[in-house]
Design an enzyme around this catalytic site. Sequence first.
Site, PDB file in Angstrom:
ATOM      1  N   ASN A  59     -11.702   9.867  -7.301  1.00  0.00           N
ATOM      2  CA  ASN A  59     -11.395  10.107  -5.882  1.00  0.00           C
ATOM      3  C   ASN A  59     -10.302  11.158  -5.714  1.00  0.00           C
ATOM      4  O   ASN A  59      -9.321  11.172  -6.443  1.00  0.00           O
ATOM      5  CB  ASN A  59     -10.935   8.790  -5.241  1.00  0.00           C
ATOM      6  CG  ASN A  59     -10.967   8.855  -3.737  1.00  0.00           C
ATOM      7  OD1 ASN A  59     -11.825   9.525  -3.161  1.00  0.00           O
ATOM      8  ND2 ASN A  59     -10.039   8.199  -3.093  1.00  0.00           N
ATOM      9  N   LYS A 118       0.839  -1.217   0.000  1.00  0.00           N
ATOM     10  CA  LYS A 118       0.000   0.000   0.000  1.00  0.00           C
ATOM     11  C   LYS A 118       0.869   1.261   0.000  1.00  0.00           C
ATOM     12  O   LYS A 118       0.547   2.251  -0.663  1.00  0.00           O
ATOM     13  CB  LYS A 118      -0.917  -0.030   1.241  1.00  0.00           C
ATOM     14  CG  LYS A 118      -1.932   1.121   1.328  1.00  0.00           C
ATOM     15  CD  LYS A 118      -3.125   0.943   0.423  1.00  0.00           C
ATOM     16  CE  LYS A 118      -4.010   2.168   0.275  1.00  0.00           C
ATOM     17  NZ  LYS A 118      -4.923   2.408   1.362  1.00  0.00           N
TER      18      LYS A 118
END
Length: 307
Positions: A252, A185
């Site tokens: 986003n 991540k």
Amino acid sequence: MRIAIVGAGAMGSLFGSMLSMVSDVYLIDPYEDHVNAINEKGLIVEQEDKTSAKFRIFAASDPFQVKQGIDLAIIFTKSYMTAQAAKTALPLLSEKGLILTLQNGLGNMELIADIAGKQRTIAGVTSHGGTLAGPGHVRHAGKGPTYIAPASSNTPSINHIKDIFQAAGIETIISQNLDTLIWGKLIINAGINALAAIIRVPNGTLLTPESEKIMEQAVNEAVNIANALNIELPYDKPFEQVKEVCKKTFANKASMLQDILRGARTEIDVINQAIVKKGRELGIDTPCNAFLSDIIKALEATWENRI
Ligand SMILES: NC(=O)C1=CN([C@@H]2O[C@H](COP(=O)(O)OP(=O)(O)OC[C@H]3O[C@@H](n4cnc5c(N)ncnc54)[C@H](OP(=O)(O)O)[C@@H]3O)[C@@H](O)[C@H]2O)C=CC1
Ligand SMILES: CC(C)(CO)C(=O)C(=O)O
């Protein structure tokens, strides 16, 4: 199960709403307008297709309003408040209660483990995205799997947590390799977040040759560090994966962009700057991550005078 969410902003509110369908959830957050709106009118969660639902959840700005005996505390503050949030969570826990972090960046798990003990700590990453639209109102900005892993081999089974998450509609996978999760991540965030915040575009708009050149360099530097640390990444082609996330989260606003737009402190220290720090320790150059970090720091320092 009794679940406390410490840090009930965008992500904490989102996870709180989903988990409230199958557990007793308590939201803890200092943002009083948000807490009051949730208690008085309910928490509104808006989905990507614009449908919305209202959740009745107890929220508190004072953690002493939450009764002890919490089975799971989920830390969803920004990384620079992690230690304080863990100190809030610890006295609320039941004897076997655990603390979970799904925050971005390096070092959150270690900060929590220092306070609560490694055996009571779980960490992971999530592909869900959220934006706080206003007090008591959150937007669900993207869905995907959540991975969780125990911080130590002495951590009790976390299968029951997976079951609760799954029952709440949060697709959850248990892993035994925390470094792979966190670095997988981290590299995505290192590629996307700072650049999105600097050029002020939604994730999908980063997919131009000019932006991709910068993202690729930031990602390659981070991958060099992961390789030097013998960390196995969860994908074979890191930059392709970063572009894939940009596509999946097209509209986003990255969390760092949201921070810069509202004049809030960012998580640059635990993302690009953390890569620079590791690079220094290992003698590996990370000029792109250093430059991105410096610009974000300059943006943070000049918010009040922005033209
Ligand atoms: N937003 C996203 O799409 C994603 C975010 N993440 C990660 O999740 C974490 C949370 O992000 P996000 O929800 O966007 O952040 P937000 O800023 O929306 O929420 C954090 C909340 O924590 C509150 N807070 C601060 N200090 C404390 C404290 N000591 N105790 C309790 N609450 C506190 C903040 O209040 P105040 O503002 O008043 O300080 C704020 O409401 C970050 O690590 C982020 O990187 C991960 C995946 C996606
Ligand atoms: C994956 C990504 C980049 C989604 O916006 C994210 O985690 C963030 O904004 O912090």
